[in-house]
Design an enzyme around this catalytic site. Sequence first.
Site, mmCIF file in Angstrom:
data_model
loop_
_atom_site.group_PDB
_atom_site.id
_atom_site.type_symbol
_atom_site.label_atom_id
_atom_site.label_comp_id
_atom_site.label_asym_id
_atom_site.label_seq_id
_atom_site.Cartn_x
_atom_site.Cartn_y
_atom_site.Cartn_z
ATOM 1 N NE ARG A 252 -10.518 4.565 10.887
ATOM 2 C CZ ARG A 252 -10.726 5.853 10.574
ATOM 3 N NH1 ARG A 252 -10.916 6.206 9.321
ATOM 4 N NH2 ARG A 252 -10.752 6.771 11.508
ATOM 5 C CG HIS A 256 -7.144 6.853 7.259
ATOM 6 N ND1 HIS A 256 -7.933 6.043 6.483
ATOM 7 C CD2 HIS A 256 -6.128 7.279 6.464
ATOM 8 C CE1 HIS A 256 -7.419 5.989 5.265
ATOM 9 N NE2 HIS A 256 -6.328 6.723 5.225
ATOM 10 C CE1 TYR A 265 -12.240 10.063 12.111
ATOM 11 C CE2 TYR A 265 -10.350 11.532 12.057
ATOM 12 C CZ TYR A 265 -10.879 10.275 11.912
ATOM 13 O OH TYR A 265 -10.077 9.212 11.570
HETATM 14 C C1 LIG Z 1 -7.694 9.419 -5.582
HETATM 15 C C2 LIG Z 1 -7.311 9.587 -4.147
HETATM 16 N N1 LIG Z 1 -7.918 10.520 -3.404
HETATM 17 C C3 LIG Z 1 -7.609 10.668 -2.093
HETATM 18 C C4 LIG Z 1 -6.667 9.847 -1.512
HETATM 19 C C5 LIG Z 1 -6.334 10.012 -0.034
HETATM 20 N N2 LIG Z 1 -6.963 8.923 0.715
HETATM 21 C C6 LIG Z 1 -6.239 7.865 1.130
HETATM 22 S S1 LIG Z 1 -7.159 6.765 1.954
HETATM 23 C C7 LIG Z 1 -8.563 7.669 1.773
HETATM 24 C C8 LIG Z 1 -9.870 7.221 2.368
HETATM 25 C C9 LIG Z 1 -10.446 6.039 1.703
HETATM 26 O O1 LIG Z 1 -11.563 5.608 2.424
HETATM 27 P P1 LIG Z 1 -12.262 4.236 2.147
HETATM 28 O O2 LIG Z 1 -12.241 3.943 0.698
HETATM 29 O O3 LIG Z 1 -13.576 4.272 2.816
HETATM 30 O O4 LIG Z 1 -11.309 3.169 2.843
HETATM 31 P P2 LIG Z 1 -10.882 3.051 4.374
HETATM 32 O O5 LIG Z 1 -9.550 3.754 4.479
HETATM 33 O O6 LIG Z 1 -11.936 3.706 5.206
HETATM 34 O O7 LIG Z 1 -10.750 1.611 4.662
HETATM 35 C C10 LIG Z 1 -8.292 8.850 1.071
HETATM 36 C C11 LIG Z 1 -9.307 9.876 0.767
HETATM 37 C C12 LIG Z 1 -6.034 8.884 -2.336
HETATM 38 N N3 LIG Z 1 -5.119 8.028 -1.846
HETATM 39 N N4 LIG Z 1 -6.389 8.747 -3.622
#
Ligand SMILES: Cc1ncc(C[n+]2csc(CCOP(=O)(O)OP(=O)(O)O)c2C)c(N)n1
Length: 338
Positions: A252, A256, A265
Amino acid sequence: MASEPKVRVSLPEGLTADALREMYYRMVLTRLCDERAFALNRQGKIPFAASCKGHEAAQVGTAYAIRRGTDWVVPYYRDTALALALGVTPREQMLCLFARKADLFSAGRQFPNHYSVPDRHIATISSIIAAHITHGVGMALAFRMRREPVVTVVCFGEGATSEGEWHEALNFAGIHKLPVVFVCENNEFAISVPQRLQMAIPNVADRAAGYGFSGVICDGTDPITTYTIVREAVERARAGGGPTLVEAKCYRAMSHTTDDNQLTYRTPEEIEALAARDPIPRFERWLRERGLLGQDDAAELRRKAQAEVDEATDWAEAQPPPAEEDLYTHVYASGPLS
Ligand SMILES: Cc1ncc(C[n+]2csc(CCOP(=O)(O)OP(=O)(O)O)c2C)c(N)n1
């Protein structure tokens, strides 16, 4: 095209020279859409955006691996390149970013990138991480019950694999040998949480063994490798061979989302070093070496993509916002109190 390149090699099975150039174009188009989205956010014109910079190869490779018009994808919010490769237009993308009335996915209701495009076989998702994995598995079960030769491809990040729902979905798919392919776009971070604090194993693909099917690792910065591996998995699923978990290792490049600041971070040096893994120049070299892209073609395609993104931005910005009476559009089937 400025010059007609001379093809000197055999092409990957199922891909023509035009399809390969189109894959490259979709990757560039996505990059420019992404850059525009972040700029529009900083100008205060759109509320929110998530970038897929670093994921383009994994997503475009996946999009070309399915049978268009037959198979279904259940994407996640970072899948802009997947959506654009499956026929979502820059205008449609910009309408959702600007949250305009004509937004195809939710009439300006949802977060951007929560696609819903039934005519292009893209299912909608929720913002709840991993909730769409069970939906995708349910779709695969439905296709099986109807005896339709359809495969469902479900995409997510490595962070989603920590959710109970992810494990429940893969367990069910494994037991029933459902026609589903799970594509994990492992970008090493879940917001600010690095993979080593998310799981005690180096490869998400290793988790597939616990559910009785194969996990395959691929270089998600290479569209051809991703295409080849996902295609094999899709056709195995169609033939009754059950699910596969594909782990496309990518990265990435941006924060985010526009609401995040990765400098809290990651060091600037770490972020700078990611440029060496950029899938776009790498694929460009691959195409040139094989005579599939001529001397001036890359610059010309970039100009064309930039013009497409510019036009889509101006057009979408000029569209009207949702009207008051649309407050419940796509929220309730027949009004909130009926
Ligand atoms: C159940 C839940 N927990 C927390 C969140 C907050 N949240 C949104 S995106 C994210 C990170 C997800 O990371 P990943 O699955 O690795 O995907 P990336 O964004 O890195 O592509 C989190 C924790 C959420 N949307 N839903």
